[in-house]
Design a protein around this motif. Structure first.
Motif, PDB file in Angstrom:
ATOM      1  N   MET A 393      32.108  49.220  42.883  1.00 29.05           N
ATOM      2  CA  MET A 393      32.534  48.693  41.585  1.00 29.05           C
ATOM      3  C   MET A 393      33.324  47.394  41.741  1.00 29.05           C
ATOM      4  N   HIS A 394      34.179  47.328  42.758  1.00 25.52           N
ATOM      5  CA  HIS A 394      34.978  46.125  42.968  1.00 25.52           C
ATOM      6  C   HIS A 394      34.137  44.957  43.471  1.00 25.52           C
ATOM      7  N   VAL A 395      33.261  45.233  44.433  1.00 23.84           N
ATOM      8  CA  VAL A 395      32.458  44.150  45.011  1.00 23.84           C
ATOM      9  C   VAL A 395      31.479  43.592  43.980  1.00 23.84           C
ATOM     10  N   VAL A 396      30.850  44.458  43.197  1.00 24.16           N
ATOM     11  CA  VAL A 396      29.912  43.979  42.175  1.00 24.16           C
ATOM     12  C   VAL A 396      30.644  43.160  41.121  1.00 24.16           C
ATOM     13  N   TRP A 397      31.815  43.612  40.721  1.00 26.05           N
ATOM     14  CA  TRP A 397      32.599  42.821  39.750  1.00 26.05           C
ATOM     15  C   TRP A 397      32.903  41.441  40.332  1.00 26.05           C
ATOM     16  N   ASP A 398      33.339  41.411  41.574  1.00 23.42           N
ATOM     17  CA  ASP A 398      33.764  40.150  42.190  1.00 23.42           C
ATOM     18  C   ASP A 398      32.610  39.172  42.355  1.00 23.42           C
ATOM     19  N   SER A 403      31.852  35.477  39.255  1.00 28.20           N
ATOM     20  CA  SER A 403      31.059  34.270  39.506  1.00 28.20           C
ATOM     21  C   SER A 403      30.323  33.796  38.261  1.00 28.20           C
ATOM     22  N   GLY A 404      30.375  34.592  37.190  1.00 22.80           N
ATOM     23  CA  GLY A 404      29.707  34.215  35.947  1.00 22.80           C
ATOM     24  C   GLY A 404      28.227  34.549  35.906  1.00 22.80           C
ATOM     25  N   GLN A 405      27.733  35.314  36.875  1.00 22.44           N
ATOM     26  CA  GLN A 405      26.301  35.618  36.902  1.00 22.44           C
ATOM     27  C   GLN A 405      25.903  36.684  35.884  1.00 22.44           C
ATOM     28  N   ILE A 406      26.821  37.607  35.578  1.00 25.39           N
ATOM     29  CA  ILE A 406      26.546  38.600  34.544  1.00 25.39           C
ATOM     30  C   ILE A 406      27.780  38.762  33.658  1.00 25.39           C
ATOM     31  N   SER A 407      27.551  39.283  32.461  1.00 28.15           N
ATOM     32  CA  SER A 407      28.642  39.528  31.524  1.00 28.15           C
ATOM     33  C   SER A 407      29.308  40.868  31.823  1.00 28.15           C
ATOM     34  N   VAL A 408      30.391  41.126  31.134  1.00 27.75           N
ATOM     35  CA  VAL A 408      31.087  42.406  31.289  1.00 27.75           C
ATOM     36  C   VAL A 408      30.202  43.551  30.803  1.00 27.75           C
ATOM     37  N   THR A 409      29.472  43.344  29.724  1.00 25.35           N
ATOM     38  CA  THR A 409      28.567  44.392  29.230  1.00 25.35           C
ATOM     39  C   THR A 409      27.429  44.634  30.217  1.00 25.35           C
ATOM     40  N   ASN A 446      42.754  40.779  35.907  1.00 25.22           N
ATOM     41  CA  ASN A 446      43.725  39.847  36.493  1.00 25.22           C
ATOM     42  C   ASN A 446      44.404  40.396  37.740  1.00 25.22           C
ATOM     43  N   SER A 447      44.075  41.627  38.081  1.00 29.58           N
ATOM     44  CA  SER A 447      44.657  42.233  39.273  1.00 29.58           C
ATOM     45  C   SER A 447      43.724  42.037  40.464  1.00 29.58           C
ATOM     46  N   SER A 448      44.275  42.036  41.650  1.00 32.64           N
ATOM     47  CA  SER A 448      43.484  41.766  42.855  1.00 32.64           C
ATOM     48  C   SER A 448      43.299  43.020  43.698  1.00 32.64           C
ATOM     49  N   ARG A 468      37.797  41.997  52.795  1.00 29.95           N
ATOM     50  CA  ARG A 468      37.324  41.325  51.574  1.00 29.95           C
ATOM     51  C   ARG A 468      38.383  41.438  50.480  1.00 29.95           C
ATOM     52  N   LYS A 469      38.655  40.315  49.832  1.00 35.48           N
ATOM     53  CA  LYS A 469      39.602  40.269  48.718  1.00 35.48           C
ATOM     54  C   LYS A 469      38.894  39.739  47.476  1.00 35.48           C
ATOM     55  N   GLY A 470      39.405  40.132  46.325  1.00 35.70           N
ATOM     56  CA  GLY A 470      38.806  39.639  45.095  1.00 35.70           C
ATOM     57  C   GLY A 470      39.630  40.010  43.885  1.00 35.70           C
ATOM     58  N   LYS A 471      39.177  39.543  42.729  1.00 24.28           N
ATOM     59  CA  LYS A 471      39.860  39.850  41.468  1.00 24.28           C
ATOM     60  C   LYS A 471      39.077  40.928  40.734  1.00 24.28           C
ATOM     61  N   GLY A 472      39.827  41.694  39.941  1.00 23.97           N
ATOM     62  CA  GLY A 472      39.219  42.756  39.156  1.00 23.97           C
ATOM     63  C   GLY A 472      39.407  44.091  39.838  1.00 23.97           C
ATOM     64  N   LYS A 473      40.463  44.811  39.453  1.00 18.11           N
ATOM     65  CA  LYS A 473      40.809  46.067  40.143  1.00 18.11           C
ATOM     66  C   LYS A 473      40.759  47.255  39.187  1.00 18.11           C
ATOM     67  N   VAL A 474      40.143  48.330  39.653  1.00 15.05           N
ATOM     68  CA  VAL A 474      40.161  49.588  38.904  1.00 15.05           C
ATOM     69  C   VAL A 474      41.551  50.195  39.077  1.00 15.05           C
TER      70      VAL A 474
END
Length: 534
Positions: A393-398, A403-409, A446-448, A468-474
């Protein structure tokens, strides 16, 4: 009124984990097995049967809105802009955060006996890891016992008794006779299995030939069950392995070199064409290459019902790790089909964003460093498999949303909803709607996050996404109405998960009978001919 009836229906058919825990004494509690539990049962902080998630952005696959979500006894009761509740309801403030259906992983192998060993994550540790990462259901693959489907199912039932979240089963078919045919029918009609997997690789273990594949496809079609394929040409793989050994290439890089993308593309094309010949829907698991992806794209453009499943390792990684000078590091990336060269990852991402590929799995099948080391002198003996249940879930979000490739929906669609639709459990799963199961995550954009083997919940000692680090945390995971992940703490006990039966004839079968009828009407045969006098 319709929504109320919908809710009542789901309330009746759903056995909540709390009821399950009350009716069955948990033998695991006495052994002290669990995360965050000091006593048998569910922790006090997550035991409330009433829960309100307030002021979050509620995201479904086709719509998002700022709303409250009210839950009672494991079921979503209401989704409205403002919901007033009493003092007996626990309230979670989700302001500025996304409230989404929990992830559904369509492809896992827990406690899997493979290559003379067993994958180290079982139905408790693997599921605990999943919940920490925002996945609230997975579908695992049952393997027959000596070709017997019923015996295989019963063995997996026992393995799954320690489950701490909901799960379903696919069934592998590795041989063909009348007994297997009858057992497939039993699996669909009585055991809640609506998909069967056929391996075109792993010769001598699970590989099937075209004759068996055709028989299996025909049986799947007659039962309304989805045919799935692991698409690599097994004979070509054996030849590739022989060639690498002759060249003195025995390390992990030999794994990738022995089964190139063309081998995956050929098998994908063959399976797609045979499914078209039978006129049955097809699901291609772990699409790892441009070659395979293009075959899926071509078939879908022609109107064929083909589902392509990339896995998160194929979207996020490249094969360069297999050439790492440290064996342990290189070996942990060995999986089949292999992780491909740079360029394949970006092409798969683009295919996912454009709808050519429909949902993301993991093929989570983990072996520790000691197990991987059994192939230190021969890559053919390295157990195949990588992690991903906790990380997906985290890697796909990141890589896809940030990256703007897909929307939240679209994120909800590829990580949850489409899987629920394909395997015919929507909207019970994969949606935040009145009557749906309360499997929910709260994601803070906004969380990492940072992924490390030291902090993950899997039993393996390595992680292919290490560092691996990124934004968007469950930040919160709710499973069956219970808060099981919050403040970086996991609160789960074995035995609280439940088996989800999946009925046949998903939307993929809509129109199959009409296509058959059109075909029959187009034959202009048999032709009536006068008998020869010769």
């Amino acid at each position: 009124m319709a929504q109320f009836l919908h809710f009542i229906f789901f309330l009746i058919i759903t056995i909540t984990p709390s009821l399950l825990a009350q009716s069955q004494p948990n033998q695991f509690c006495e052994a002290g097995i669990g995360y965050g539990e000091s006593t048998c049962g569910t922790a006090s902080s997550s035991s409330s049967s009433k829960l309100l998630i307030k002021s979050g952005t509620v995201v479904n696959a086709h719509h998002q809105q700022v709303a409250d979500v009210y839950i009672e006894d494991g079921i979503i009761v209401a989704v409205n802009p403002t919901i007033m509740v009493g003092d007996d309801v626990r309230v979670i403030d989700a302001t500025g955060k996304f409230v989404m259906p929990g992830g559904i992983d369509p492809h896992t192998h827990l406690e899997f006996e493979f290559m003379n060993t067993v994958s180290v994550d079982d139905f408790f540790s693997g599921q605990a890891a999943a919940l920490a990462g925002g996945t609230t259901m997975h579908i695992d693959f049952v393997f027959p016992t000596n070709g017997n489907l019923t015996a295989g199912f019963e063995a997996y039932e026992k393995k799954a008794k320690k489950s701490c979240m909901d799960y379903g089963f696919h069934m592998a078919v590795t041989k063909w006779d009348e007994t297997v045919s009858r057992e497939m029918e039993l699996m669909v009609k009585e055991k809640g299995i609506n998909s069967f997997k056929f391996f075109l690789a792993y010769k001598g273990f699970a590989m099937v030939n075209d004759e068996l594949l055709l028989e299996g496809f025909k049986k799947c079609k007659s039962l309304g069950a989805l045919a799935m394929v692991h698409a690599e040409n097994g004979d070509a793989v054996i030849e590739g392995q022989r060639k690498m050994i002759e060249l003195g290439i025995t390390g992990p890089e030999g794994h990738a070199l022995s089964r190139p993308a063309v081998v995956e593309g050929e098998a994908t094309a063959r399976a797609i064409r045979l499914a078209d010949f039978v006129n049955t829907p097809l699901y291609v698991v772990h699409v790892m290459s441009i070659d395979a992806m293009e075959e899926v794209a071509k078939a879908r453009k022609a109107g064929q019902r083909v589902i392509g499943e990339p896995v998160v390792s194929g979207l996020a990684l490249d094969e360069s790790w297999l050439w790492h000078p440290d064996f342990d590091t290189a070996a942990k990336y060995v999986m089949s089909p292999p992780i491909r060269k740079k360029g394949h990852d970006k092409a798969l991402q683009a295919a996912l964003s454009s709808g050519v590929l429909q949902l993301v799995g993991t093929d989570h099948c983990v072996f520790n460093s000691t197990q991987k080391a059994s192939g230190i002198d021969d890559f053919r003996k390295i157990p195949n498999g990588v992690n991903g249940l906790e990380e997906r879930m985290h890697v796909v979000w990141d890589i896809m949303v940030e990256s703007g490739q897909i929307s939240v929906t679209d994120y909800v669609r590829v990580t949850s909803t489409e899987c629920a639709r394909i395997f015919n459990i929507y909207p019970k799963k994969g949606a935040i709607l009145p009557g749906s199961d309360a499997d929910i995550i709260i994601l803070n954009p906004n969380s990492s996050f940072e992924i490390t083997a030291k902090s993950h919940h899997s039993r393996t000692d390595t992680n292919v996404y290490e560092g691996r680090k990124g934004k968007g945390k469950v930040e919160v995971t709710i499973s069956g109405g219970r808060v099981v992940w919050e403040n970086n703490e996991l609160r789960v006990v074995p035995g609280t998960g439940k088996y989800i039966q999946m009925p046949p004839y998903s939307y993929l079968f809509d129109g199959v009978d009409k296509k058959d009828a059109i075909y029959l009407n187009s034959l202009q045969a048999p032709v009536k001919r006068a008998k020869s006098t010769a």
